[in-house]
Design an enzyme around this catalytic site. Structure first.
Site, PDB file in Angstrom:
ATOM      1  CG  HIS A 190      -1.880   1.435   1.369  1.00 48.18           C
ATOM      2  ND1 HIS A 190      -1.380   2.227   2.163  1.00 48.18           N
ATOM      3  CD2 HIS A 190      -2.784   1.704   0.743  1.00 48.18           C
ATOM      4  CE1 HIS A 190      -2.318   3.190   2.251  1.00 48.18           C
ATOM      5  NE2 HIS A 190      -3.020   2.881   1.393  1.00 48.18           N
ATOM      6  CD  GLU A 236      -4.879   5.497   3.833  1.00 45.99           C
ATOM      7  OE1 GLU A 236      -5.605   4.849   3.224  1.00 45.99           O
ATOM      8  OE2 GLU A 236      -3.731   5.945   3.357  1.00 45.99           O
ATOM      9  CD  GLU A 274      -2.333   2.435  -3.625  1.00 47.24           C
ATOM     10  OE1 GLU A 274      -2.973   3.700  -3.664  1.00 47.24           O
ATOM     11  OE2 GLU A 274      -2.903   1.691  -2.712  1.00 47.24           O
ATOM     12  CG  HIS A 275      -0.345   5.988  -0.488  1.00 49.13           C
ATOM     13  ND1 HIS A 275      -0.631   7.044   0.514  1.00 49.13           N
ATOM     14  CD2 HIS A 275      -1.022   4.939  -0.323  1.00 49.13           C
ATOM     15  CE1 HIS A 275      -1.787   6.664   0.799  1.00 49.13           C
ATOM     16  NE2 HIS A 275      -2.271   5.597   0.421  1.00 49.13           N
TER      17      HIS A 275
END
Length: 415
Positions: free
Chosen positions: A52, A132, A55-56
């Site tokens: 993840h 997040e 991906e950022h």
């Protein structure tokens, strides 16, 4: 008779990248997705969340473009670009007018082919992801869903949150990101899927250009570990919240299971919408909750099924009994032809409406290629659903919906 046939074209490049397209001449847009056959369950335990995080951070700069150029490249022509990470896949996607197909392909493929991971941006993005994580932990239904997965997949990568943990995110280094991409973002792991008003040859030319320098497949990470046996468990948590939350769930079936259509129909009957049995019983008849639904997740080698309900904590035990009563009803009493046809109609309609979206069509191409290595037509999918019988539902429910096989995760307000 439903006729939802699609014209799908597939080409495998010399370096192993698979390119699939579906031409839809009735629209003026395109959806492009670059799919990676790697997700959070591929993360090493000490680097949980790296899929993840990568991906950022690919959006923070590539060898060709700076961060602002990446952000504005599609928006400046009325489109957009984004990405997501799931348990087993990562996808970078773009939507735009059909005249910007080449731009969309170049923009998404560039993120995969040449991210640079600026050191300063990595440290800033850690702060973003940590916020997040806090956001999800402050969202009770998200929080309990993560805890549920940790209960049914204990000490296993698929049971960890996709986003990772504060301690694992904080320790990520640029070398970790580069090593991950070199290991996972290899041509044999990549599928480019596109749908809309496009020409496959034009798409292919753009993909070949974007990936012409893509490195060959290197050493792969360890294979997915064998899942440990499932043991039902119970977890009770408290938080300073107003409402109680409950998930009753268990391990399910894989996406390759021949019983997939049966469980999909059961899921629709039990908790698929306002007319579902659980909603009619728990919300409409008793007024116990605002939200109640069943869910079904299927992966390459496992899956899970469950029921979520948000309600006053004093009504949790009563609701558990009502849920199990509906399970028993499915197992003991044949579903009427009217109810079965209604569930099939709901499933058919969902599929047909989904085809209105080019993004959905693109996603179907990517997921089916990664999971099955082929594309199943919508007619075949619907035929499988239509073939489900009341006897199959009752037989499956009698074995699958036994209360003793279900784990319980409860989140209640702290005193």
């Amino acid at each position: 008779m439903w006729t939802l046939s699609r014209v799908i074209t597939k080409t495998t490049l010399e370096n192993g990248v698979r390119v699939l397209s579906e031409a839809v001449s009735s629209v003026r847009s395109i959806a492009i997705g670059v799919w990676i056959d790697s997700g959070s369950r591929n993360d090493p335990e000490h680097l949980a969340g790296i899929s993840h995080f990568v991906e950022h951070t690919v959006f923070k700069g590539t060898a060709k473009r700076r961060m602002h150029q990446i952000a504005s490249r599609m928006e400046s022509v009325g489109g957009y670009m984004n990405a997501f990470t799931s348990k087993e896949h990562t996808c970078y996607f773009a939507r735009a007018l059909d005249s910007y197909l080449a731009r969309g392909v170049d923009s998404t493929c560039d993120l995969v082919a040449s991210p640079v991971f600026p050191e300063r941006e990595i440290e800033k993005e850690k702060g973003v992801v940590l916020e997040e994580i806090k956001m999800y932990e402050d969202t009770p239904d998200e929080y309990i869903a993560d805890r549920f997965e940790s209960v049914i997949y204990p000490a296993q990568s698929i049971g960890r949150p996709i986003i990772g943990y504060p301690k694992t995110i904080s320790r990520l280094r640029r070398e970790d990101l580069c090593e991950y991409v070199n290991r996972e973002y290899t041509p044999d792991q990549i599928v480019v899927a596109a749908a809309g008003n496009l020409c496959h040859k034009t798409l292919l030319k753009s993909v070949e250009k974007a990936f012409q320098g893509l490195r060959p497949a290197g050493s792969k990470g360890p294979e997915k570990p064998e899942l440990s046996p499932y043991m039902p468990a119970e977890l009770s948590l408290t938080r300073p919240i107003q409402q109680g939350h409950l998930i009753l769930g268990r391990r399910g079936i894989t996406i390759h299971s021949k019983q997939r259509a049966v469980l999909e129909i059961i899921n629709t009957i039990l908790g698929g919408g306002s007319s579902s049995r659980l909603n009619q019983r728990i919300r409409e008849r008793y007024g116990f909750c605002y939200s109640v639904y069943s869910f079904l997740n299927m992966y390459s080698d496992c899956g899970d099924f469950g029921v979520y309900v948000g309600l006053d904590a004093s009504r949790i035990e009563r609701s558990i009994r009502l849920i199990f009563r509906e399970f028993d009803r499915l197992a003991q009493t044949p579903v009427s032809n009217q109810a079965l046809n209604r569930a099939k109609g709901q499933a058919r309609g969902g599929i047909a409406l989904g085809l209105e979206s080019m993004s959905n069509r693109m996603a179907r191409l990517g997921k089916q290629e990664l999971y099955f290595g082929k594309i199943t037509s919508m007619d075949e999918v619907i035929a499988e659903l239509e073939a489900v019988t009341t006897d199959e539902i009752q037989s499956f429910a009698a074995e699958f919906l036994r209360p003793e096989q279900f784990s319980r995760v409860m989140l209640v307000p702290s005193a």
